[in-house]
Every structure is written in structure tokens, then in C-alpha cells.
Design a protein around this motif. Sequence first.
Motif, PDB file in Angstrom:
ATOM      1  N   GLU A  87      42.251  75.872  71.164  1.00 32.43           N
ATOM      2  CA  GLU A  87      43.702  75.699  71.243  1.00 32.43           C
ATOM      3  C   GLU A  87      44.223  76.140  72.604  1.00 32.43           C
ATOM      4  O   GLU A  87      45.122  75.520  73.171  1.00 32.43           O
ATOM      5  CB  GLU A  87      44.399  76.468  70.122  1.00 32.43           C
ATOM      6  CG  GLU A  87      45.886  76.143  70.012  1.00 32.43           C
ATOM      7  CD  GLU A  87      46.526  76.715  68.765  1.00 32.43           C
ATOM      8  OE1 GLU A  87      47.733  76.507  68.587  1.00 32.43           O
ATOM      9  OE2 GLU A  87      45.814  77.363  67.962  1.00 32.43           O
ATOM     10  N   LEU A  88      43.643  77.202  73.136  1.00 33.16           N
ATOM     11  CA  LEU A  88      44.045  77.659  74.469  1.00 33.16           C
ATOM     12  C   LEU A  88      43.698  76.622  75.536  1.00 33.16           C
ATOM     13  O   LEU A  88      44.459  76.420  76.487  1.00 33.16           O
ATOM     14  CB  LEU A  88      43.371  78.998  74.784  1.00 33.16           C
ATOM     15  CG  LEU A  88      43.868  80.193  73.960  1.00 33.16           C
ATOM     16  CD1 LEU A  88      42.995  81.418  74.215  1.00 33.16           C
ATOM     17  CD2 LEU A  88      45.325  80.509  74.281  1.00 33.16           C
ATOM     18  N   GLU A  89      42.554  75.955  75.370  1.00 35.60           N
ATOM     19  CA  GLU A  89      42.192  74.870  76.291  1.00 35.60           C
ATOM     20  C   GLU A  89      43.272  73.796  76.279  1.00 35.60           C
ATOM     21  O   GLU A  89      43.692  73.296  77.333  1.00 35.60           O
ATOM     22  CB  GLU A  89      40.850  74.258  75.876  1.00 35.60           C
ATOM     23  CG  GLU A  89      39.636  75.133  76.099  1.00 35.60           C
ATOM     24  CD  GLU A  89      39.064  74.998  77.510  1.00 35.60           C
ATOM     25  OE1 GLU A  89      39.694  74.310  78.348  1.00 35.60           O
ATOM     26  OE2 GLU A  89      37.995  75.589  77.757  1.00 35.60           O
ATOM     27  N   ARG A  90      43.708  73.423  75.099  1.00 34.75           N
ATOM     28  CA  ARG A  90      44.725  72.385  74.987  1.00 34.75           C
ATOM     29  C   ARG A  90      46.042  72.823  75.621  1.00 34.75           C
ATOM     30  O   ARG A  90      46.698  72.047  76.309  1.00 34.75           O
ATOM     31  CB  ARG A  90      44.956  72.034  73.512  1.00 34.75           C
ATOM     32  CG  ARG A  90      45.856  70.822  73.322  1.00 34.75           C
ATOM     33  CD  ARG A  90      46.067  70.490  71.874  1.00 34.75           C
ATOM     34  NE  ARG A  90      46.846  69.271  71.721  1.00 34.75           N
ATOM     35  CZ  ARG A  90      47.443  68.884  70.600  1.00 34.75           C
ATOM     36  NH1 ARG A  90      47.317  69.632  69.504  1.00 34.75           N
ATOM     37  NH2 ARG A  90      48.138  67.766  70.538  1.00 34.75           N
ATOM     38  N   ALA A 107      41.728  88.488  76.201  1.00 33.94           N
ATOM     39  CA  ALA A 107      40.344  88.216  76.600  1.00 33.94           C
ATOM     40  C   ALA A 107      40.016  86.737  76.421  1.00 33.94           C
ATOM     41  O   ALA A 107      39.339  86.136  77.265  1.00 33.94           O
ATOM     42  CB  ALA A 107      39.389  89.075  75.771  1.00 33.94           C
ATOM     43  N   ALA A 108      40.493  86.128  75.326  1.00 31.65           N
ATOM     44  CA  ALA A 108      40.221  84.709  75.083  1.00 31.65           C
ATOM     45  C   ALA A 108      40.853  83.841  76.154  1.00 31.65           C
ATOM     46  O   ALA A 108      40.212  82.924  76.690  1.00 31.65           O
ATOM     47  CB  ALA A 108      40.736  84.314  73.705  1.00 31.65           C
ATOM     48  N   LEU A 109      42.100  84.118  76.493  1.00 26.49           N
ATOM     49  CA  LEU A 109      42.782  83.328  77.522  1.00 26.49           C
ATOM     50  C   LEU A 109      42.129  83.522  78.879  1.00 26.49           C
ATOM     51  O   LEU A 109      41.943  82.563  79.640  1.00 26.49           O
ATOM     52  CB  LEU A 109      44.266  83.724  77.583  1.00 26.49           C
ATOM     53  CG  LEU A 109      45.117  82.953  78.597  1.00 26.49           C
ATOM     54  CD1 LEU A 109      45.088  81.455  78.310  1.00 26.49           C
ATOM     55  CD2 LEU A 109      46.557  83.478  78.583  1.00 26.49           C
ATOM     56  N   ARG A 116      37.403  77.589  83.605  1.00 27.85           N
ATOM     57  CA  ARG A 116      37.991  76.429  84.275  1.00 27.85           C
ATOM     58  C   ARG A 116      38.253  76.683  85.755  1.00 27.85           C
ATOM     59  O   ARG A 116      38.791  75.841  86.458  1.00 27.85           O
ATOM     60  CB  ARG A 116      39.312  76.067  83.577  1.00 27.85           C
ATOM     61  CG  ARG A 116      39.132  75.620  82.146  1.00 27.85           C
ATOM     62  CD  ARG A 116      40.445  75.651  81.376  1.00 27.85           C
ATOM     63  NE  ARG A 116      41.425  74.690  81.877  1.00 27.85           N
ATOM     64  CZ  ARG A 116      41.849  73.624  81.197  1.00 27.85           C
ATOM     65  NH1 ARG A 116      41.372  73.393  79.969  1.00 27.85           N
ATOM     66  NH2 ARG A 116      42.747  72.813  81.702  1.00 27.85           N
ATOM     67  N   ALA A 117      37.871  77.883  86.206  1.00 29.16           N
ATOM     68  CA  ALA A 117      38.075  78.275  87.606  1.00 29.16           C
ATOM     69  C   ALA A 117      39.535  78.118  88.019  1.00 29.16           C
ATOM     70  O   ALA A 117      39.866  77.571  89.079  1.00 29.16           O
ATOM     71  CB  ALA A 117      37.171  77.454  88.524  1.00 29.16           C
ATOM     72  N   THR A 118      40.422  78.625  87.164  1.00 30.41           N
ATOM     73  CA  THR A 118      41.842  78.537  87.438  1.00 30.41           C
ATOM     74  C   THR A 118      42.527  79.803  86.941  1.00 30.41           C
ATOM     75  O   THR A 118      41.857  80.746  86.503  1.00 30.41           O
ATOM     76  CB  THR A 118      42.460  77.297  86.755  1.00 30.41           C
ATOM     77  OG1 THR A 118      43.811  77.143  87.198  1.00 30.41           O
ATOM     78  CG2 THR A 118      42.424  77.426  85.241  1.00 30.41           C
TER      79      THR A 118
END
Length: 354
Positions: A87-90, A107-109, A116-118
Motif C-alpha cells: 500500500e505504501l508503494e501505491r 520503518a516500513a515507509l 526505490r532510491a528516493t
Amino acid sequence: MRNLIIEKSAVKHNASVVKARAGRAMIYANLSGNAWGVGLVELAKLLLEEGINHFAVDCAASAAALRKAGLVEEEILMLRSITDQRELERLMDLNVVCTVGSAEAGAALNTVAQRRATVAEAHILVDCGLGFGGFAAEESEKIVELYHKLTHVAVAGLYTQVQGAYAKESVTAGQLERFQQVVETLHDQGIETGVVHAAGSFALLHYDTSRLDAVRAGSALLGRCRRVKNDGLQTVGRGEAAVEEVRWLPKGHTLGNAKVVTLRRPTRVAILPVGWQHGFGVEPPVTGFWEAVVRFFRGRRRTVRIHDQRVPILGAIGTTETLLDVTGLKCSPGDVASFDLNPLYASGFTRVYR
């Protein structure tokens, strides 16, 4: 025909009231629950015309709908703390500002952003007494520690939620005070907190001290929050439905199911194909004695309007139909009845913006 009418002029008027009340504070339009039932995209676009361009949502699907509708540059804040990395990816794909309300969520975020190197953008949520999530106000040291651990997260804000409609003033004031103490602790540690916000619709109307850097207005935009005297807000949302049948019933005839009414005179009765299953007459749960008393008497006086005349309801609102007393009124099947309808509970209606 069942229409949920949203008056554009009333929404715009309420937006001007909210902006005046917010002062210099930035406004997040809270669009939770499909914008409180009036339509996520429709309301967002209407508010954009009024200069409100920051939005808050409660799910990734809402954020996606706003982006798809063309709100590409506008800031969108997710109001839930999320640990699910998919969900965080989305959310990151949608360029949404996330909420971090726990070390696990942080930690998840951070992991997703690092992969994603961002750098992800987020607001930190503080729990000052509601219990729905966030770092406890008494655990400022955990928030300080989190700031140092989030190597791939830019913390752009800090916020809390305070008790609203039925809290004692002292309770809400205490929650705001605890939040301010957290803010001061972080500042003393040299931490930049970004946008600081605490006020939802209720606090915005009732407590000047709650405005801070930003406010989150949702139900106030529809005039359906707990109001204050002379607040200037207009109630948004009414139902329209066509009368299904009209007939005369004799004196002594009984009507209704849960609440049986015996007619005291020959009565001309109209059937309105709207009931509580459609949200007609549905209200939030009663939380106090006096509110229950007010609702009882208000329910006894409930009416609809036909040809701009008030028409009383006979007995209780039914499951799917409601009976109206149209004795003495020129009324035929197909005539349109208008009635108050909270958009949040409306079901089976077509939304119409006018």
C-alpha cells in the motif's frame, strides 16, 4: 426518481466561512468517506475553484481517483498510519504524503523509499487521547528517535486529532496542551516539525487556539458538524423523490408497522418511496440524554416539502417507504418531495450538483 441534491452555492459559501475561520492557517479539505457522501472528485474540483488545494483522504483508492481526475500537483495527505509496504508503494506512486503513527510504520515507509532510491514525504501523528493511532504524547523521546532513523523520509508535518462533538471543553483543551508540549519538546531538540495541525471541523469552530499552521475541514464544508451559534454555515444535502401513490383512507384506519397510527379523520395519504434504508432520517448515534430529548421532539415534527409547502409525516419513517399527510394539498403521483438528507447516509440516490 431519487436524487441527492448538492447545492454548489452552499458549498462555496461554507468554504468562504472555513477560510475566514482558518485565518492564515492552511486548509486541508478532509475528503474521507467519499467526501462525506457528496462525491470525492466533484467536491474536490468545486473546492479548487474556491482556492482550497490541499486534500486529505482515508484510503489509497481516493488518492488515485483524485489523481486520475486531474489533480496532479495538489498535495494529498493520507490520514491513516500504514505498515503494509504494498500500500505504501501505491501511495508513493501517487505522490501522496503518508502518515507515520508508529515506529513500525516509519520503518516500513523508510524501507520502501530506500528500495526505490528516493525520499518519501510524511507527517507524524501524535495520540493525545483519542487512541486511534499515533505516538503517545507522553512518548516524545520515541518521536525524536524516529526523526533520526528516517533516512529516506522527509518529515513535513506533525499533527494530532482532538475530541470533537461531545467532549468537555476541558478535555479538548488538555489534549491541545499536550500536543503543544510535544511540539515544544521537538523544537527544543532542534527538530523542524514542518506544518503543525490539530483542528478538525469541530475544533476549528470552537477553539481559536487549535488553528496552528493548518486545519482539516470536512463536515464543516457541508455544514453538518456540531455547529456554534451564528457560525454562518449552510447545511448541504437534500433528497428529492417523486410521490408514488396518493389515496384517501377513512377515519379509524391504521397506518405503519413499528409505530402504528390510527387516523382521527379521513386523510389523504401519499406514499414516498424513501425510507431509513435509503438514509432518510438516519443520524449519528445518540451520545447524551439531552441530545436524545432533542431528537425525540425533532422526529415528531419531521416534515417534507411538496410544492414548497410543509407536509407532515404520518407515523414513523418506514424501511423503504414513508407515508405523508397531503390532506388539503394539491398532490398527485409524480410530484416531487424535497427533504433533508445527510449525504453520509444516503443510499440509492443519484448525486446531482446544482
